[in-house]
Structures are given as C-alpha cells and as structure tokens.
Design a protein around this motif. Structure first.
Motif, PDB file in Angstrom:
ATOM      1  N   ALA A 103       0.824  -1.203   0.000  1.00  0.00           N
ATOM      2  CA  ALA A 103       0.000   0.000   0.000  1.00  0.00           C
ATOM      3  C   ALA A 103       0.860   1.256   0.000  1.00  0.00           C
ATOM      4  CB  ALA A 103      -0.925  -0.006   1.218  1.00  0.00           C
ATOM      5  N   ALA A 104       1.962   1.223   0.725  1.00  0.00           N
ATOM      6  CA  ALA A 104       2.871   2.374   0.752  1.00  0.00           C
ATOM      7  C   ALA A 104       3.486   2.618  -0.617  1.00  0.00           C
ATOM      8  CB  ALA A 104       3.955   2.156   1.803  1.00  0.00           C
ATOM      9  N   GLU A 105       3.766   1.552  -1.364  1.00  0.00           N
ATOM     10  CA  GLU A 105       4.307   1.701  -2.710  1.00  0.00           C
ATOM     11  C   GLU A 105       3.313   2.397  -3.626  1.00  0.00           C
ATOM     12  OE1 GLU A 105       7.263   1.123  -4.078  1.00  0.00           O
ATOM     13  OE2 GLU A 105       8.053   0.660  -2.080  1.00  0.00           O
ATOM     14  N   VAL A 106       2.043   2.054  -3.474  1.00  0.00           N
ATOM     15  CA  VAL A 106       1.012   2.699  -4.290  1.00  0.00           C
ATOM     16  C   VAL A 106       0.940   4.194  -3.996  1.00  0.00           C
ATOM     17  CG1 VAL A 106      -1.465   2.775  -4.774  1.00  0.00           C
ATOM     18  CG2 VAL A 106      -0.329   0.580  -4.464  1.00  0.00           C
ATOM     19  N   ALA A 107       1.111   4.568  -2.734  1.00  0.00           N
ATOM     20  CA  ALA A 107       1.012   5.974  -2.342  1.00  0.00           C
ATOM     21  C   ALA A 107       2.310   6.743  -2.522  1.00  0.00           C
ATOM     22  CB  ALA A 107       0.565   6.071  -0.876  1.00  0.00           C
ATOM     23  N   GLN A 108       3.382   6.057  -2.893  1.00  0.00           N
ATOM     24  CA  GLN A 108       4.695   6.706  -2.977  1.00  0.00           C
ATOM     25  C   GLN A 108       4.726   7.872  -3.967  1.00  0.00           C
ATOM     26  OE1 GLN A 108       7.045   5.793  -0.772  1.00  0.00           O
ATOM     27  NE2 GLN A 108       8.214   7.569  -1.464  1.00  0.00           N
ATOM     28  N   PRO A 109       4.147   7.755  -5.179  1.00  0.00           N
ATOM     29  CA  PRO A 109       4.179   8.902  -6.097  1.00  0.00           C
ATOM     30  C   PRO A 109       3.541  10.155  -5.514  1.00  0.00           C
ATOM     31  CG  PRO A 109       3.556   6.911  -7.268  1.00  0.00           C
ATOM     32  CD  PRO A 109       3.557   6.565  -5.809  1.00  0.00           C
TER      33      PRO A 109
ATOM     34  N   ILE B 173       7.271   8.085   3.622  1.00  0.00           N
ATOM     35  CA  ILE B 173       6.413   7.058   4.221  1.00  0.00           C
ATOM     36  C   ILE B 173       7.319   6.013   4.855  1.00  0.00           C
ATOM     37  CG2 ILE B 173       4.586   5.375   3.846  1.00  0.00           C
ATOM     38  CD1 ILE B 173       3.860   6.866   1.279  1.00  0.00           C
ATOM     39  N   ALA B 174       7.219   5.830   6.158  1.00  0.00           N
ATOM     40  CA  ALA B 174       8.042   4.864   6.883  1.00  0.00           C
ATOM     41  C   ALA B 174       7.159   3.722   7.362  1.00  0.00           C
ATOM     42  CB  ALA B 174       8.739   5.536   8.061  1.00  0.00           C
ATOM     43  N   VAL B 175       7.469   2.489   6.911  1.00  0.00           N
ATOM     44  CA  VAL B 175       6.699   1.302   7.285  1.00  0.00           C
ATOM     45  C   VAL B 175       7.553   0.408   8.165  1.00  0.00           C
ATOM     46  CG1 VAL B 175       5.381  -0.682   6.455  1.00  0.00           C
ATOM     47  CG2 VAL B 175       5.445   1.427   5.102  1.00  0.00           C
TER      48      VAL B 175
ATOM     49  N   GLY C 161       6.988  17.864   2.955  1.00  0.00           N
ATOM     50  CA  GLY C 161       8.191  17.426   3.643  1.00  0.00           C
ATOM     51  C   GLY C 161       7.941  16.618   4.902  1.00  0.00           C
ATOM     52  N   ALA C 162       6.685  16.387   5.252  1.00  0.00           N
ATOM     53  CA  ALA C 162       6.368  15.649   6.479  1.00  0.00           C
ATOM     54  C   ALA C 162       6.548  14.147   6.273  1.00  0.00           C
ATOM     55  CB  ALA C 162       4.939  15.955   6.922  1.00  0.00           C
ATOM     56  N   MET C 163       6.567  13.419   7.383  1.00  0.00           N
ATOM     57  CA  MET C 163       6.691  11.974   7.331  1.00  0.00           C
ATOM     58  C   MET C 163       5.418  11.330   7.880  1.00  0.00           C
ATOM     59  SD  MET C 163       9.553   9.382   8.952  1.00  0.00           S
ATOM     60  CE  MET C 163       8.955   9.559  10.634  1.00  0.00           C
ATOM     61  N   VAL C 164       4.981  10.284   7.210  1.00  0.00           N
ATOM     62  CA  VAL C 164       3.842   9.491   7.653  1.00  0.00           C
ATOM     63  C   VAL C 164       4.360   8.116   8.052  1.00  0.00           C
ATOM     64  CG1 VAL C 164       1.714   8.345   6.936  1.00  0.00           C
ATOM     65  CG2 VAL C 164       2.154  10.724   6.258  1.00  0.00           C
ATOM     66  N   SER C 165       3.996   7.668   9.255  1.00  0.00           N
ATOM     67  CA  SER C 165       4.485   6.393   9.774  1.00  0.00           C
ATOM     68  C   SER C 165       3.380   5.343   9.705  1.00  0.00           C
ATOM     69  CB  SER C 165       4.958   6.547  11.230  1.00  0.00           C
ATOM     70  OG  SER C 165       5.983   7.518  11.323  1.00  0.00           O
ATOM     71  N   VAL C 166       3.762   4.142   9.283  1.00  0.00           N
ATOM     72  CA  VAL C 166       2.855   3.001   9.258  1.00  0.00           C
ATOM     73  C   VAL C 166       3.448   1.926  10.166  1.00  0.00           C
ATOM     74  CG1 VAL C 166       1.654   1.295   7.853  1.00  0.00           C
ATOM     75  CG2 VAL C 166       2.179   3.568   6.900  1.00  0.00           C
ATOM     76  N   ASP C 167       2.761   1.596  11.215  1.00  0.00           N
ATOM     77  CA  ASP C 167       3.276   0.664  12.217  1.00  0.00           C
ATOM     78  C   ASP C 167       2.351  -0.538  12.308  1.00  0.00           C
ATOM     79  OD1 ASP C 167       4.982  -0.190  14.327  1.00  0.00           O
ATOM     80  OD2 ASP C 167       3.469   0.472  15.763  1.00  0.00           O
ATOM     81  N   VAL C 168       2.909  -1.748  12.210  1.00  0.00           N
ATOM     82  CA  VAL C 168       2.134  -2.990  12.240  1.00  0.00           C
ATOM     83  C   VAL C 168       2.584  -3.806  13.445  1.00  0.00           C
ATOM     84  CG1 VAL C 168       1.507  -5.097  11.012  1.00  0.00           C
ATOM     85  CG2 VAL C 168       1.910  -2.969   9.739  1.00  0.00           C
ATOM     86  N   LYS C 169       1.667  -4.030  14.390  1.00  0.00           N
ATOM     87  CA  LYS C 169       1.998  -4.783  15.598  1.00  0.00           C
ATOM     88  C   LYS C 169       0.782  -5.593  16.047  1.00  0.00           C
ATOM     89  CE  LYS C 169       5.388  -1.553  17.572  1.00  0.00           C
ATOM     90  NZ  LYS C 169       5.692  -0.670  18.737  1.00  0.00           N
ATOM     91  N   PRO C 170       1.003  -6.605  16.874  1.00  0.00           N
ATOM     92  CA  PRO C 170      -0.150  -7.297  17.487  1.00  0.00           C
ATOM     93  C   PRO C 170      -0.672  -6.485  18.657  1.00  0.00           C
ATOM     94  CG  PRO C 170       1.880  -8.292  18.238  1.00  0.00           C
ATOM     95  CD  PRO C 170       2.284  -7.248  17.229  1.00  0.00           C
TER      96      PRO C 170
ATOM     97  N   VAL D 261      -1.589   4.201  11.233  1.00  0.00           N
ATOM     98  CA  VAL D 261      -1.058   5.191  10.277  1.00  0.00           C
ATOM     99  C   VAL D 261      -1.042   6.527  11.007  1.00  0.00           C
ATOM    100  CG1 VAL D 261      -1.372   6.319   8.052  1.00  0.00           C
ATOM    101  CG2 VAL D 261      -1.951   3.889   8.321  1.00  0.00           C
ATOM    102  N   ILE D 262       0.154   7.040  11.227  1.00  0.00           N
ATOM    103  CA  ILE D 262       0.351   8.207  12.097  1.00  0.00           C
ATOM    104  C   ILE D 262       0.859   9.387  11.282  1.00  0.00           C
ATOM    105  CG2 ILE D 262       1.496   9.056  14.172  1.00  0.00           C
ATOM    106  CD1 ILE D 262       1.982   6.049  14.880  1.00  0.00           C
ATOM    107  N   ASP D 263       0.193  10.520  11.398  1.00  0.00           N
ATOM    108  CA  ASP D 263       0.666  11.743  10.740  1.00  0.00           C
ATOM    109  C   ASP D 263       0.771  12.855  11.767  1.00  0.00           C
ATOM    110  OD1 ASP D 263      -1.705  13.681  10.700  1.00  0.00           O
ATOM    111  OD2 ASP D 263      -2.633  11.928   9.771  1.00  0.00           O
ATOM    112  N   ARG D 264       1.433  13.908  11.379  1.00  0.00           N
ATOM    113  CA  ARG D 264       1.589  15.082  12.245  1.00  0.00           C
ATOM    114  C   ARG D 264       1.033  16.305  11.530  1.00  0.00           C
ATOM    115  NH1 ARG D 264       4.892  11.253  12.229  1.00  0.00           N
ATOM    116  NH2 ARG D 264       5.772  10.345  14.118  1.00  0.00           N
ATOM    117  N   GLY D 265      -0.136  16.091  10.951  1.00  0.00           N
ATOM    118  CA  GLY D 265      -0.758  17.124  10.144  1.00  0.00           C
ATOM    119  C   GLY D 265      -1.678  18.029  10.917  1.00  0.00           C
TER     120      GLY D 265
END
Length: 436
Positions: A291-297, A306-308, A341-350, A361-365
C-alpha cells in the motif's frame, strides 16, 4: 380406704385458704385496674380491644397481599405491553426508579444504574406524573463510552496519551443518537417512556445531502471542462497554449471521475463478508508495504516520506485488494492533510492480547476537530478543514476503510487533535492458529 390423719386435713385446709387469698387479691386488683383500662379504651373491654387489634392486623396483612398481587399483575401486564412495543421502552415508578428498561435504553444514553440520566426526559416524567396526559419531543443523546470499546483501541489510546499533551487525553468517539421521545402515565404509580431511535434515518438523510452537495458538484465539472475545450476548438485564432490548458483540465477532471468510480466500485465490493479459508491468508506487513508503494508517487510530489515498520509475522484472513486499498486510503489521507516534507508512519503490531493485528497510520498534520470525528467514516462526508490537495475529494476514502474493517470482522479507530496530527488504527483479527 387409706387412713387420713389430722395433719393431712390441716395441710389441705391451708392450701385452700391460700388459693382463696390469691383469688381475692386478683379480684381486688381487677376492680382497681378495670376503670383505668375502660377509660383508656373509651369503655371497651380488653377482649374487644384485642379482638379489634387482631382484626386490623389481619386486614393489613390481607391488603398487603392484595397489593402484591396487584403489583405482580401490573408487572405482568407491563411486560406483555413492553414485548409488543417497538423501539426502546422504559417504565418508571413513583420514586423515579426505572423498573423496566430495554437494553437499548442504556446504549442510547438514557438510562444508567436504574435511573433516567437524561435531564429532559427525567423532567418530562415528573411533569406527566403530576399533570397526566403525555408529551412528545425530539432529543439527541450520545452513546456512553462503555459501549464504544473496540479491539486494539485501548492500546492506541494509551500510546497516544503518552506522546500527546496532558490535556488532550484520547477518547473513543461517540456517535449521536437521534430520538423521538414519548412520555405518558399508565397508572398512578407508573410512567412509560417510549424511545424511537431514528438515527439511521437521520444518517441516511445526511449521506444523501452530502452526496448531492459533493458528488453532483464534482460530476458537473467534466461537462463544463469539455464545453470549454469545445468552445476553444471552435473559435479560430486561439493559441495552442490555451487549447493545451483546456485539454489538461479535461484530462484532470476525467482522471478524477475515474478515481471516484473506482472508489464506488471498491465500496460496493467491501460490503461482502470475508470468510476465512486456507487460500486467503495474508501477511499484514507485506500488505502495508504494498500500500505504501502505491502511495509513494503522491508523497514524492510534495517531498513527503512514508516509513513502514513492525512485525513480519502477523497473518490474517482477508481479501488482499481490499486490505491493501484500506491501508492505502489511510496513507493517502495522512499525506494530503500533512504539510510538505512531512513523514507518515505506518506501524504494524499485534495487540496486547495477541488476537488482533493493529495497523496504525500516524501523521503530524492539521488534525481533526473532535466534533467532526463522529462523522468522518460516513460516505460522502467531508470536514471543514480542507486544503488545496483535498478540495476535490468526495468523502469516500475513510468510508471504504470502515467497510473493509467490518467485512473482515475488524474495526477502525481514530485519535486526533487539531495541530497535533492524527492516528488511524485498522484492527484485524489474526489467523486463529496464530492467535492461539
């Protein structure tokens, strides 16, 4: 015949004298006390007084038995009535205690701990009890927090609480309940409250209005652009640059319509429940990376990153296209509402129980106002904080995420504060063999 001695005769005589003395003393006392007793009892004898008292006690006992039977009859009739009434009925006694209530009355925020906690309804109950008749009105309540628990939401809330401002404690979003309330007296003791939950009708009307306001407006744009391009081609002497600009506008609007149609089709597909099988086991982190690859452009256009990261061992049952699209929508949403220039974090955990995969999916917007958070997952709803990148949206992205979560037996949760950013959490049940 036995011989009777003088001593025996003397002893019997003394006993008879003693008995006579006791009887005499008893009669004397009776003569002294009876006037006092008759005076206190207004001339009635003790026997009559005791008989009357006993009769009163017996009558009281019988009356209490009759009251109990009447109450039981009332409860039976009330129960029969409640079973036939639609909506969420509530019965209140003369001490304002709720004696019967539908479970929905608690979920709607009207009853709590056997008491009506909604002030307007409580006042209406008192008024109807005193004046009789009935009253009808409309009311909006909020669902209590204890009915809003979602798997994985507690972990998300705690992590955000640790990183957020102390005055911005994250809470679950409560959706409003639109009620039509009828209050009437059914006896000297009982008042009934009828709650007609019309929330779905109100929400449908809101979706309809949002669709008309947003989608219809966007559908008109391509027609206007095509008419403008046709007019440019018909007029002679126009520069190629003007025609090229009109053509670009047509291409942009057509691409937008194509995107909207794809979202509508995806929303329709997301209505079908997903059944776990051996053939639909998916690695959650792999889906998040795709999904991050799709949103990369989109991120590269604005210098965003985008940090996964997360666990590579979480497996769920699902439809790959839907889960990937849901995560992609969350990432796109984060990018569009974040500065350049912002970063969006994607974190996958149990989750802590080890039964769900949690994708954050975490943003600082810009963040989302609390008053709008209850509606952001509705189809065609768009908040007030739009920018140049989101102005042309129609409000389907988060609705798709919600339906994907539901069809996969999961949930979606949001934490957000204006100026602090947002965290969207997609919760999906793990493969049972892995969860165990």
């Amino acid at each position: 015949m036995p011989h009777i001695t003088t001593t025996t005769i003397i002893a019997v005589a003394f006993v008879l004298l003693a008995i006579g003395a006791v009887i005499g003393v008893g009669l004397l006392i009776a003569d002294m006390v009876m006037p006092l007793v008759q005076s206190a009892t207004h001339g009635e004898s003790l026997r009559d007084r005791f008989s009357e008292r006993f009769a009163r006690l017996r009558k009281r006992h019988d009356d209490e038995d009759d009251d109990d039977e009447d109450a039981d009859d009332l409860e039976e009739s009330t129960a029969a009535l409640l079973s036939m009434l639609p909506g969420a009925p509530v019965v209140v006694d003369e001490s304002d205690e709720v004696v019967r209530a539908s479970p929905a009355a608690y979920r709607l925020g009207v009853v709590d701990d056997d008491v009506i906690v909604e002030p307007r309804i409580a006042q209406a109950v008192r008024t109807v009890r005193e004046q009789g008749g009935k009253t009808m009105f409309e009311l909006t309540t909020m669902t209590p927090q204890r009915f809003l628990h979602m798997a994985g939401a507690d972990d998300d809330a705690q992590e955000n609480a640790e990183s957020a401002d102390a005055h911005a404690t994250p809470v679950a979003v409560s959706r409003p309940n639109w009620l039509r309330v009828t209050v009437g007296r059914i006896s000297e003791r009982f008042v009934i409250v009828l709650l007609d939950d019309v929330s779905e009708r109100v929400r449908f009307a809101q979706v309809r209005d949002d669709f008309i306001a947003n989608v219809s407006e966007q559908l008109v744009k391509p027609s206007a652009e095509l008419q403008r391009l046709a007019a440019s081609l018909e007029r002679a002497g126009l520069k190629d640059a003007r025609i090229a600009q009109d053509a670009r506008n047509v291409r942009r609007t057509i691409a937008y319509i194509d995107h909207m149609v794809k979202d509508l089709l995806l929303l329709i597909k997301a209505q079908e429940q997903v059944t776990p099988t051996d053939g639909n086991r998916l690695n959650v982190l792999s889906e998040a990376r795709a999904a991050a690859e799709v949103a990369q452009p989109l991120a590269q256009e604005r210098g965003q990153r985008i940090a996964v990261s997360g666990s590579d061992e979480l497996v769920v049952h699902g439809e790959s296209g839907q889960i990937r699209a849901a995560i992609d929508k969350l990432i796109e949403n984060a990018l569009e509402y974040s500065p350049d220039g912002a970063m969006v974090s994607v974190d996958v955990k149990p989750d802590r129980a080890g039964r769900h995969a949690v994708v954050r999916v975490i943003d600082r917007g810009t963040g989302i106002p609390l008053g709008e958070q209850q509606r952001i997952f509705e189809r065609f709803y768009r908040g007030a904080n739009q920018n140049e990148h989101t102005a042309d949206g129609v409000g389907l992205g988060l609705a798709i995420v919600k339906h994907v979560a539901l069809t996969h037996q999961g949930s979606v949760h949001v934490w957000s504060r204006p100026g602090q950013g947002s965290t969207f959490t997609l919760v999906l049940p793990l493969d049972p063999t892995q969860a165990d």
